[in-house]
Design a protein around this motif. Structure first.
Motif, short mmCIF file in Angstrom:
data_model
loop_
_atom_site.label_atom_id
_atom_site.label_comp_id
_atom_site.label_asym_id
_atom_site.label_seq_id
_atom_site.Cartn_x
_atom_site.Cartn_y
_atom_site.Cartn_z
N MET A 159 -0.67 24.38 -28.64
CA MET A 159 -1.32 23.30 -29.38
C MET A 159 -1.61 22.11 -28.47
SD MET A 159 -1.89 23.93 -32.41
CE MET A 159 -1.58 25.18 -33.59
N LEU A 160 -0.78 21.97 -27.46
CA LEU A 160 -0.88 20.78 -26.61
C LEU A 160 -2.25 20.64 -25.95
CD1 LEU A 160 1.47 18.89 -26.51
CD2 LEU A 160 2.03 19.78 -24.26
N PRO A 161 -2.73 21.68 -25.24
CA PRO A 161 -4.06 21.54 -24.66
C PRO A 161 -5.13 21.36 -25.74
CG PRO A 161 -2.94 23.46 -23.79
CD PRO A 161 -2.10 22.95 -24.91
N LEU A 162 -4.91 21.98 -26.90
CA LEU A 162 -5.90 21.85 -27.96
C LEU A 162 -6.00 20.43 -28.47
CD1 LEU A 162 -5.22 25.14 -29.93
CD2 LEU A 162 -7.13 24.61 -28.43
N SER A 163 -4.88 19.74 -28.48
CA SER A 163 -4.93 18.36 -28.99
C SER A 163 -5.24 17.36 -27.88
CB SER A 163 -3.62 18.00 -29.67
OG SER A 163 -2.56 18.10 -28.75
N ILE A 164 -4.73 17.61 -26.70
CA ILE A 164 -4.87 16.63 -25.63
C ILE A 164 -6.12 16.88 -24.80
CG2 ILE A 164 -3.78 15.85 -23.48
CD1 ILE A 164 -1.12 16.22 -24.99
N GLY A 165 -6.56 18.14 -24.79
CA GLY A 165 -7.72 18.48 -23.95
C GLY A 165 -7.25 19.32 -22.78
N PRO A 166 -8.15 20.13 -22.26
CA PRO A 166 -7.74 21.11 -21.25
C PRO A 166 -7.66 20.55 -19.83
CG PRO A 166 -10.04 21.42 -21.83
CD PRO A 166 -9.56 20.27 -22.63
N ASP A 167 -7.83 19.24 -19.66
CA ASP A 167 -7.81 18.66 -18.32
C ASP A 167 -6.49 18.99 -17.60
OD1 ASP A 167 -7.72 17.14 -16.08
OD2 ASP A 167 -8.35 15.27 -17.05
N PRO A 168 -6.56 19.78 -16.51
CA PRO A 168 -5.32 20.21 -15.84
C PRO A 168 -4.51 19.04 -15.30
CG PRO A 168 -7.26 21.32 -14.93
CD PRO A 168 -7.78 20.28 -15.85
N ASP A 169 -5.19 17.97 -14.87
CA ASP A 169 -4.45 16.83 -14.32
C ASP A 169 -3.51 16.22 -15.36
OD1 ASP A 169 -5.48 17.07 -11.89
OD2 ASP A 169 -7.05 15.53 -12.12
N ILE A 170 -4.10 15.96 -16.54
CA ILE A 170 -3.29 15.34 -17.60
C ILE A 170 -2.19 16.30 -18.03
CG2 ILE A 170 -3.33 14.45 -19.95
CD1 ILE A 170 -6.17 13.53 -19.44
N LEU A 171 -2.58 17.56 -18.25
CA LEU A 171 -1.60 18.54 -18.74
C LEU A 171 -0.43 18.67 -17.78
CD1 LEU A 171 -3.67 21.42 -20.31
CD2 LEU A 171 -2.19 19.76 -21.44
N SER A 172 -0.74 18.78 -16.49
CA SER A 172 0.37 19.00 -15.56
C SER A 172 1.24 17.75 -15.48
CB SER A 172 -0.16 19.37 -14.17
OG SER A 172 -0.87 18.29 -13.63
N ARG A 173 0.63 16.59 -15.71
CA ARG A 173 1.44 15.38 -15.62
C ARG A 173 2.40 15.29 -16.81
NH1 ARG A 173 -2.31 10.97 -14.87
NH2 ARG A 173 -1.84 10.23 -16.96
N ILE A 174 1.95 15.71 -17.99
CA ILE A 174 2.84 15.58 -19.14
C ILE A 174 3.70 16.83 -19.35
CG2 ILE A 174 1.30 14.00 -20.35
CD1 ILE A 174 0.67 16.43 -22.18
N ALA A 175 3.49 17.87 -18.52
CA ALA A 175 4.16 19.15 -18.77
C ALA A 175 5.69 19.03 -18.88
CB ALA A 175 3.78 20.16 -17.69
N PRO A 176 6.38 18.36 -17.94
CA PRO A 176 7.85 18.34 -18.06
C PRO A 176 8.30 17.69 -19.36
CG PRO A 176 7.14 17.54 -15.90
CD PRO A 176 5.91 17.65 -16.74
N GLY A 177 7.70 16.56 -19.68
CA GLY A 177 8.09 15.88 -20.91
C GLY A 177 7.76 16.69 -22.14
N ALA A 178 6.58 17.34 -22.12
CA ALA A 178 6.17 18.13 -23.28
C ALA A 178 7.13 19.29 -23.49
CB ALA A 178 4.74 18.63 -23.09
N ALA A 179 7.47 19.97 -22.39
CA ALA A 179 8.38 21.10 -22.52
C ALA A 179 9.72 20.65 -23.09
CB ALA A 179 8.58 21.76 -21.15
N TRP A 180 10.20 19.50 -22.63
CA TRP A 180 11.49 19.01 -23.14
C TRP A 180 11.40 18.60 -24.60
CZ3 TRP A 180 16.48 18.91 -22.48
CH2 TRP A 180 17.01 19.27 -21.24
N ALA A 181 10.32 17.90 -24.94
CA ALA A 181 10.19 17.46 -26.33
C ALA A 181 10.11 18.65 -27.27
CB ALA A 181 8.96 16.56 -26.48
N ILE A 182 9.38 19.69 -26.86
CA ILE A 182 9.24 20.87 -27.71
C ILE A 182 10.57 21.61 -27.81
CG2 ILE A 182 8.12 23.11 -27.90
CD1 ILE A 182 5.63 21.72 -26.66
N ALA A 183 11.29 21.71 -26.66
CA ALA A 183 12.60 22.36 -26.70
C ALA A 183 13.54 21.62 -27.66
CB ALA A 183 13.20 22.40 -25.29
N LEU A 184 13.47 20.29 -27.60
CA LEU A 184 14.32 19.47 -28.48
C LEU A 184 13.99 19.73 -29.95
CD1 LEU A 184 16.32 17.15 -28.84
CD2 LEU A 184 14.44 15.57 -28.53
#
Lengths: 59, 221, 249
Positions: B35-60
Motif C-alpha cells: 500500500m505504501l508505494p500506492l499511497s506515497i508514489g513509486p519514487d524510489p528516492d522517497i520510498l527508500s528514505r522512509i523504508a526503515p521507519g515504514a517497516a518498523w511502523a508496520i511491524a508495530l
C-alpha cells in the motif's frame, strides 16, 4: 480609542494571542461548569437517596 | 521450563487453529508494504528514505493485531485459571505468553525483512540491519503488548483498547529501532542504537512479568 | 464492621478538610489568574524576538506544566492505591485524569497556535509538542481502560496498573523523543521560554502557573466530592434494595 486598538492588535499577533486565550478560557470554563453541575445533580441524588433509605446510620 | 514449552506449544497450536489470524498477520505486513508505494508514489528516492521507519511502523501495528488472542480466549473459557494454577508463577506465564506472541507476530517480520527492503527500494546492505533491529526490538513489542493484553483480558472486544494503551508505550522502541537501521544506511556508526534497542528488550524482559502479573491480578479478582 | 467504618472514615475526613478549603482555593485561583492576565497581557513587555506572540506562553506553559504534574499526581495516587489500598487514592486518580487530559489539550492547542507565527506552520513535530501529544495518549488510554469494564472496581484496578506502567515508561519516552528530535533537527527551531527569561515575563508566568495549579486542585476536589457522593448513593441504594421486602421473595 487608539490604545485599545493597539492592545487588541497585539503587535499584529492579535488573532493568535486572543484565539489561544479564548480556547484556554473556553475549555477551562466548560470544565468548571460541567464539574459544578455534576456535583449539584449528584448531591440532589444523594439527598433523595438518604431520605428514601431507612435511617439506619444515624450518626 | 517444561511449563514454558507447554504453554508456547499450546498457544502456537491455538494460533494455527485460527489460520486466518496467523496468515492475517503475514498478509497484513505484505499488503501494508504494498500500500505504501500506492499511497506515497513509486519514487524510489522517497520510498527508500522512509523504508526503515515504514517497516518498523508496520511491524508495530501488525503486532497489535493479535493482542486480543493472547489472554482473552483463555480467560473466556476458564483455561487461564488452570494455567495460573499450574504455572510456577504468573510471571513465568506472562513470559511464555509473550514469547508465543513474538513467535507469531515478531519473528515473521525478521524473516520477511528482505522482502520489505527490496519492495521499498532499500539498499541491500540495509537488509541485515533491518532484520537485526527487528530481531532485537520486536521482543520488547510483544512483551509490552502482552501486558496490555493482560489488562484487557476479560473484555470481549479488548483488542483495540489493548492497542490504544500499548502503542504509546512502544515509542522508544520505534524511535531507536528505526534510527538503528537508517543510521546504518547513512553510513554512520549505529552500534549504540542497537545497544539501546537491546537494553529496551532486556528491560521489558525484566519488568513485563511483574507488570503482567499485576495486570492479571487487577482484572481477575 | 470496624474495617468498613475505617473505609468510610477517610473519605469523610477528606470531605471535612477539603470542603471548607474550596472557596479559598477558588479565590486564590481567580486572584492569581486575574493578576497574571493583567501583567501578562498589559504590563509585561513584548518579547524582543517573538513580539506579542510570546504572550501565548502565559497560558501554554502553565497548562503544559499542570498536564505533566497532573500525570505525576495520577501516578502517585495510583501507587498509593496499589500499595496501601487506600480507597481515597483511587477516587483521586480517576478524578485527576479527565482534568489532566483537558489541560493537555489546552497545551497542544495553544502550542499549535503559538507555532504558526513562529514556525510558519500550525504543527511542527518538535520534542516538546510531541511529548505533550504522547502525554495526551497516556491520559486517554487511562480513561478508556478505566471505563472499559462492567464493574467499576475492575476498571479502577486495571487503570491503576496502567498509570504506573506509564509513569515508569514516561521518562524513557521523553528521553527517546528528545533524542529523536535532535536526530531530525527541524530547519528553523525556536525555543519556547528558554532558561534566560526576562523577569518582567517571569512574574506573569509564575502567577498564571499558580492560578492554573489552584484551578486544577479546585476541579479535582469538586470532582472528588461528586464521586464520593455518587458512591454513597450507590451504597444507599444497595442497602435499600437489600432491606426491601421484595428481595426476600
Amino acid at each position: 480609542m487608539p490604545e485599545l486598538g493597539a492592545f487588541l492588535a497585539m503587535g499584529g499577533y492579535g488573532a493568535y494571542v486572543w484565539s489561544a486565550y479564548a480556547i484556554t478560557g473556553l475549555i477551562l470554563g466548560l470544565l468548571v461548569v460541567a464539574s459544578l453541575r455534576a456535583r449539584r445533580s449528584m448531591r440532589a441524588n444523594l439527598d433523595e437517596a438518604e431520605q428514601a433509605s431507612p435511617r439506619r446510620r444515624a450518626r | 521450563m517444561t511449563f514454558v514449552r507447554a504453554v508456547v506449544e499450546r498457544d502456537l497450536k491455538l494460533y494455527m487453529r485460527g489460520v486466518v489470524d496467523l496468515i492475517g498477520v503475514w498478509m497484513f505486513f505484505g499488503i501494508a508494504i504494498a500500500m505504501l508505494p500506492l499511497s506515497i508514489g513509486p519514487d524510489p528516492d522517497i520510498l527508500s528514505r522512509i523504508a526503515p521507519g515504514a517497516a518498523w511502523a508496520i511491524a508495530l501495528l501488525a503486532s497489535m493485531l493479535s493482542l486480543e488472542r493472547v489472554f482473552a480466549p483463555d480467560q473466556l473459557d476458564g483455561s487461564l485459571d488452570l494455567l495460573l494454577l499450574h504455572a510456577p508463577s504468573a510471571h513465568v506465564l506472562v513470559l511464555a505468553k509473550g514469547f508465543a506472541h513474538w513467535l507469531v507476530t515478531g519473528l515473521p517480520f525478521v524473516v520477511l525483512a528482505p522482502v520489505a527492503a527490496i519492495a521499498l527500494g532499500m539498499e541491500l546492505r540495509g537488509v541485515l540491519p533491518l532484520a537485526g533491529a527487528l530481531l532485537i526490538g520486536t521482543p520488547a513489542l510483544s512483551l509490552i503488548g502482552t501486558v496490555g493484553a493482560a489488562l484487557t483480558a476479560p473484555l470481549r472486544r479488548g483488542g483495540i483498547l489493548a492497542a490504544l494503551i500499548v502503542l504509546p508505550q512502544t515509542i522508544p522502541v520505534l524511535i531507536f529501532g528505526t534510527a538503528a537501521v537508517s543510521e546504518t544506511l547513512m553510513g554512520r556508526d549505529s552500534g549504540a542504537y542497537f545497544s539501546v534497542l537491546g537494553a529496551f528488550t532486556l528491560a521489558a524482559l525484566a519488568l513485563a512479568p511483574y507488570a503482567g502479573n499485576a495486570a492479571l491480578r487487577a482484572v481477575r479478582s | 464492621m470496624a474495617k468498613a467504618l475505617h473505609r468510610l472514615a477517610n473519605p469523610a475526613r477528606f470531605l471535612r478538610i477539603a470542603s471548607p478549603l474550596l472557596p479559598w482555593i477558588a479565590a486564590g485561583a481567580a486572584v492569581c489568574m486575574g493578576l497574571g492576565l493583567w501583567f501578562g497581557l498589559v504590563e509585561s513587555p513584548p518579547d524582543y524576538q517573538q513580539g506579542d506572540a510570546a504572550r501565548i506562553m502565559y497560558v501554554h506553559v502553565p497548562a503544559a506544566w499542570n498536564a505533566l504534574a497532573g500525570y505525576a499526581g495520577l501516578a502517585i495516587a495510583s501507587a498509593i492505591a496499589l500499595v496501601w489500598r487506600h480507597p481515597l487514592a483511587l477516587v483521586a486518580a480517576r478524578c485527576i485524569a479527565p482534568i489532566g487530559a483537558c489541560f493537555t489539550v489546552i497545551a497542544i492547542a495553544t502550542g499549535s497556535i503559538w507555532g504558526h507565527p513562529m514556525w510558519g506552520t500550525w504543527w511542527v513535530w518538535d520534542a516538546r509538542l510531541t511529548s505533550v501529544v504522547v502525554l495526551l495518549f497516556l491520559y486517554l488510554g487511562y480513561i478508556a481502560l478505566l471505563h472499559a469494564f462492567d464493574e467499576q472496581e475492575t476498571g479502577e484496578r486495571a487503570a491503576t496498573v496502567l498509570a504506573l506502567i506509564g509513569a515508569v515508561n514516561l521518562p524513557v519516552i521523553k528521553f527517546s523523543v528528545d533524542w529523536w528530535n535532535t536526530l531530525h533537527q527541524p530547519a528553523s527551531i525556536l525555543r519556547f521560554g528558554g532558561p534566560s527569561i526576562d523577569p518582567a515575563m517571569l512574574l506573569p508566568l509564575m502567577l498564571m502557573a499558580g492560578g492554573f495549579t489552584l484551578l486544577f486542585a479546585y476541579l479535582v476536589i469538586i470532582r472528588m466530592q461528586t464521586e464520593l457522593a455518587r458512591r454513597r448513593v450507590m451504597a444507599l441504594r444497595r442497602t435499600a434494595l437489600a432491606m426491601s421486602p421484595a428481595s426476600d421473595a
